[in-house]
Design an enzyme around this catalytic site. Structure first.
Site, PDB file in Angstrom:
ATOM      1  CG  HIS A   9     -48.749  -0.880   5.626  1.00 44.84           C
ATOM      2  ND1 HIS A   9     -48.700   0.148   4.652  1.00 44.84           N
ATOM      3  CD2 HIS A   9     -49.513  -0.388   6.725  1.00 44.84           C
ATOM      4  CE1 HIS A   9     -49.458   1.144   5.202  1.00 44.84           C
ATOM      5  NE2 HIS A   9     -49.850   0.728   6.338  1.00 44.84           N
ATOM      6  CD  GLU A  59      -2.693   1.523   0.219  1.00 39.55           C
ATOM      7  OE1 GLU A  59      -3.316   0.886  -0.310  1.00 39.55           O
ATOM      8  OE2 GLU A  59      -2.332   2.851  -0.217  1.00 39.55           O
TER       9      GLU A  59
HETATM   10  C1  LIG Z   1     -16.225  11.074  -3.096  1.00 39.64           C
HETATM   11  C2  LIG Z   1     -16.496   9.697  -3.382  1.00 39.64           C
HETATM   12  C3  LIG Z   1     -17.588   9.098  -2.779  1.00 39.64           C
HETATM   13  C4  LIG Z   1     -17.820   7.770  -3.099  1.00 39.64           C
HETATM   14  N1  LIG Z   1     -19.076   7.256  -2.699  1.00 39.64           N
HETATM   15  C5  LIG Z   1     -19.483   5.912  -2.962  1.00 39.64           C
HETATM   16  C6  LIG Z   1     -20.597   5.371  -2.410  1.00 39.64           C
HETATM   17  O1  LIG Z   1     -21.170   5.593  -1.742  1.00 39.64           O
HETATM   18  N2  LIG Z   1     -20.792   3.825  -2.793  1.00 39.64           N
HETATM   19  C7  LIG Z   1     -19.890   3.286  -3.441  1.00 39.64           C
HETATM   20  O2  LIG Z   1     -20.205   2.077  -3.805  1.00 39.64           O
HETATM   21  N3  LIG Z   1     -18.768   3.675  -4.069  1.00 39.64           N
HETATM   22  C8  LIG Z   1     -18.446   4.974  -3.616  1.00 39.64           C
HETATM   23  N4  LIG Z   1     -17.534   5.615  -4.286  1.00 39.64           N
HETATM   24  C9  LIG Z   1     -16.378   4.938  -5.152  1.00 39.64           C
HETATM   25  C10 LIG Z   1     -15.444   4.000  -4.326  1.00 39.64           C
HETATM   26  O3  LIG Z   1     -14.866   4.541  -3.463  1.00 39.64           O
HETATM   27  C11 LIG Z   1     -14.596   3.023  -5.205  1.00 39.64           C
HETATM   28  O4  LIG Z   1     -15.397   2.373  -6.286  1.00 39.64           O
HETATM   29  C12 LIG Z   1     -13.599   1.977  -4.387  1.00 39.64           C
HETATM   30  O5  LIG Z   1     -13.362   2.669  -3.503  1.00 39.64           O
HETATM   31  C13 LIG Z   1     -12.959   1.240  -5.376  1.00 39.64           C
HETATM   32  O6  LIG Z   1     -12.076   0.355  -4.600  1.00 39.64           O
HETATM   33  P1  LIG Z   1     -11.024  -0.202  -5.393  1.00 39.64           P
HETATM   34  O7  LIG Z   1     -10.682  -1.475  -4.614  1.00 39.64           O
HETATM   35  O8  LIG Z   1     -10.959  -0.151  -6.791  1.00 39.64           O
HETATM   36  O9  LIG Z   1      -9.595   1.043  -4.893  1.00 39.64           O
HETATM   37  P2  LIG Z   1      -9.263   1.960  -3.886  1.00 39.64           P
HETATM   38  O10 LIG Z   1     -10.277   1.905  -2.897  1.00 39.64           O
HETATM   39  O11 LIG Z   1      -9.137   3.393  -4.727  1.00 39.64           O
HETATM   40  O12 LIG Z   1      -7.811   1.619  -3.415  1.00 39.64           O
HETATM   41  C14 LIG Z   1      -6.761   1.458  -4.155  1.00 39.64           C
HETATM   42  C15 LIG Z   1      -5.796   1.336  -3.177  1.00 39.64           C
HETATM   43  O13 LIG Z   1      -4.358   1.110  -4.019  1.00 39.64           O
HETATM   44  C16 LIG Z   1      -3.365   1.965  -3.489  1.00 39.64           C
HETATM   45  N5  LIG Z   1      -2.474   2.003  -4.713  1.00 39.64           N
HETATM   46  C17 LIG Z   1      -2.598   2.819  -5.671  1.00 39.64           C
HETATM   47  N6  LIG Z   1      -1.524   2.450  -6.592  1.00 39.64           N
HETATM   48  C18 LIG Z   1      -0.737   2.010  -5.847  1.00 39.64           C
HETATM   49  C19 LIG Z   1       0.649   1.507  -6.173  1.00 39.64           C
HETATM   50  N7  LIG Z   1       1.379   1.576  -7.222  1.00 39.64           N
HETATM   51  N8  LIG Z   1       1.312   1.002  -5.167  1.00 39.64           N
HETATM   52  C20 LIG Z   1       0.637   0.588  -3.894  1.00 39.64           C
HETATM   53  N9  LIG Z   1      -0.354   1.098  -3.508  1.00 39.64           N
HETATM   54  C21 LIG Z   1      -1.372   1.640  -4.554  1.00 39.64           C
HETATM   55  C22 LIG Z   1      -4.148   3.336  -3.210  1.00 39.64           C
HETATM   56  O14 LIG Z   1      -3.268   3.998  -1.956  1.00 39.64           O
HETATM   57  C23 LIG Z   1      -5.436   2.955  -2.669  1.00 39.64           C
HETATM   58  O15 LIG Z   1      -5.197   2.684  -1.224  1.00 39.64           O
HETATM   59  C24 LIG Z   1     -17.136   6.932  -3.999  1.00 39.64           C
HETATM   60  C25 LIG Z   1     -15.781   7.607  -4.670  1.00 39.64           C
HETATM   61  C26 LIG Z   1     -15.577   8.929  -4.035  1.00 39.64           C
HETATM   62  C27 LIG Z   1     -14.356   9.556  -4.820  1.00 39.64           C
END
Ligand SMILES: Cc1cc2nc3c(=O)[nH]c(=O)nc-3n(C[C@H](O)[C@H](O)[C@H](O)COP(=O)(O)OP(=O)(O)OC[C@H]3O[C@@H](n4cnc5c(N)ncnc54)[C@H](O)[C@@H]3O)c2cc1C
Length: 467
Positions: free
Chosen positions: A440, A34
């Site tokens: 309901h 991470e």
């Molecule tokens: C403002 C906002 C509100 C949202 N609200 C909702 C909601 O209400 N409901 C919903 O379902 N979704 C919501 N989403 C979307 C949701 O947050 C994402 O779809 C979800 O977090 C995606 O998860 P992920 O596992 O793909 O990656 P992420 O949660 O983005 O995690 C990826 C991780 O990889 C790490 N990383 C990246 N590159 C590297 C690298 N090269 N080396 C090591 N680590 C790395 C990053 O630091 C991060 O910690 C929202 C998004 C935003 C921005």
């Protein structure tokens, strides 16, 4: 020196930690890498902090409406420091428990740093070279900073930086009238900021049916949010103590001046600095990693999960990706992305719950369709709560009775939509829904009712565009 593992997980978003749990339970050694905050977007800069703010904003809104319910309150004010602290605490708690969970896994090595591929089997993190036959990419995405004129000359927020501050903007200008932008717009309006939303497209949340966009717009405008759609040539310039946003709209003022600017114009995958060029992993032109229905990349032994594969942009899609990969790999299952029913919510208040196709998408398939509709003013529970804004609708295939999609914009719409989702996922049809007895008084109890009052109706999108 190279460290060998049975598996490497890059990123601790919504798929990585759960996958590490299943792999280590199966006796594997797993390196989890991470680069920033454990828990990724959802926990730190997405769902959790924003839905916490949505709850504070709802409390403020209801407090102001107290007299409507016969509850007399004093004047309502917002303590932004406490609002911010509450949202931060919920994020930090999520992050801390995720980290403790990862550290508790026997065989899991948690490594902080930026991971880059050196080959199809090796990943470098600083001085460490990690090697494994199975690599799982869960790197998520980040906010796009658009290449709009003047953007480099003005201060701006993205979702991440706005969540770090407890400032209440005097006038927040939100560029982007889609899911993230609209949630922030209503949150800050309810905290007392003046808010303007600027959207390039002809309407808000352009992927939804026009009647949904229109209803959301009316709800937000009724709360005093200014909305400018069809904003061509958006540009930015300094203004004393503020930011000027040029719109060049066909009507209205050509410029709006705000105290703060939020850019919410989309997301991009974190794949541009992952060393993919040293592997055979294919991406599309926007950087999304190409995967098949089982989330395997073009390199055997490497999978991509979550937002970075472009097959979903939600926490639930990322988590479902984990389930697909883990069960196929460890349980001999044959789960596929194409088996899931698309679903999501927009957390404005009242929320929009969505499943399957929009009406416009269903019409575009050239099927004969039937539509059931009901305004929330005719939903007893919504009336009793004095939250009668919005409507629900369901779209059904006239020939097969299959449910094609549904939208519930209304109080508890994010929960009530599951009544349709679960029937669709279980292979039921509109008759199954019609014949299911519901509790309901709930919003959900009217879903069978609309499935039992389907009509052939005119294409409202076309109707709307008629002069
Ligand atoms: C403002 C906002 C509100 C949202 N609200 C909702 C909601 O209400 N409901 C919903 O379902 N979704 C919501 N989403 C979307 C949701 O947050 C994402 O779809 C979800 O977090 C995606 O998860 P992920 O596992 O793909 O990656 P992420 O949660 O983005 O995690 C990826 C991780 O990889 C790490 N990383 C990246 N590159 C590297 C690298 N090269 N080396 C090591 N680590 C790395 C990053 O630091 C991060 O910690 C929202 C998004 C935003 C921005």
């Amino acid at each position: 020196m190279t460290d060998n593992f049975d598996a490497i997980v890059i990123g601790t978003g919504q798929a990585g930690p759960s996958l590490a749990g299943r792999l280590t339970d199966a006796g594997m050694t797993v390196a989890v890498v991470e680069r920033h905050l454990i828990g990724g977007t959802c926990v730190n800069t997405g769902c959790k902090p924003t839905k916490t703010l949505v709850a504070s904003a709802y409390a403020a809104h209801q407090a102001r409406r107290g007299a409507d319910y016969g509850v007399i309150t004093g004047s309502v004010s917002i303590d932004m420091a406490r609002v911010h602290a509450r949202s931060q605490k919920i994020s930090v708690d999520g992050r801390t428990s995720n980290e403790a969970w990862l550290r508790s896994m026997a065989g899991c090595s948690l490594i902080f740093g930026h991971a880059r591929f050196e080959s199809d089997r090796t990943v470098r993190v600083g001085d460490e070279l990690l090697e494994a036959d199975r690599i799982f990419i869960n790197v998520g995405g980040r906010a796009v900073v658009p290449d709009m004129p003047g953007v480099g000359e003005v201060p701006f927020f993205t979702n991440s930086s706005l969540l770090e501050t407890d400032v209440l903007p005097e006038h927040l200008v939100v560029v982007g009238g889609s899911y993230i932008g609209l949630e922030f717009a209503q949150i800050y309006a309810r905290f007392g900021a003046r808010v303007t939303v600027i959207e390039k497209g002809p309407r808000l949340i352009g992927r939804e049916d026009a009647e949904v966009s229109d209803a959301v717009r009316s709800i937000l405008e009724a709360e005093g949010i200014a909305i400018r759609t069809g904003a061509e040539c958006i540009n930015f310039a300094h203004h004393p103590n503020s930011v000027a946003v040029g719109l060049d709209c066909s009507e209205g003022e050509p410029k709006t001046v705000g105290s703060h600017l939020l850019l919410a114009v989309g997301r991009r995958p974190n794949t541009d600095d992952l060393g993919l060029e040293k592997t055979g992993i294919e991406t599309d032109e926007r950087g999304y990693i190409q995967v098949n229905d089982r989330l395997e990349t073009s390199v055997p032994g490497i999978w991509a999960l979550g937002d970075c594969n472009g097959r979903g942009a939600f926490t639930h899609t990322a988590y479902n990706d984990f389930e697909i990969v883990a069960e196929n790999l460890l349980d001999g299952a044959d789960r596929k992305v194409s088996d899931r029913v698309p679903c999501y919510a927009l957390y404005v208040d009242p929320p929009l719950g969505r499943v399957g196709m929009t009406e416009a998408e269903a019409r575009a398939t050239a099927r004969r369709i039937l539509v059931g509709r009901r305004p929330m003013t005719q939903v007893g529970r919504a009336v009793e709560k004095d939250e009668p804004l919005g409507f629900m609708k369901i779209v059904v295939d006239a020939d097969t009775d299959a449910i094609l999609g549904a939208a519930i914009l209304g109080t508890s719409g994010d929960e009530a939509i599951h009544t349709v989702l679960d029937i669709m996922a279980a292979g039921g049809n509109a008759a199954t829904l019609r014949q299911t007895m519901h509790i309901h008084p709930t919003v959900s109890e009217l879903v069978p009712t609309i499935a039992g009052a389907l009509t052939v109706c005119e294409d409202r999108e076309q109707e709307r565009s008629r002069p």
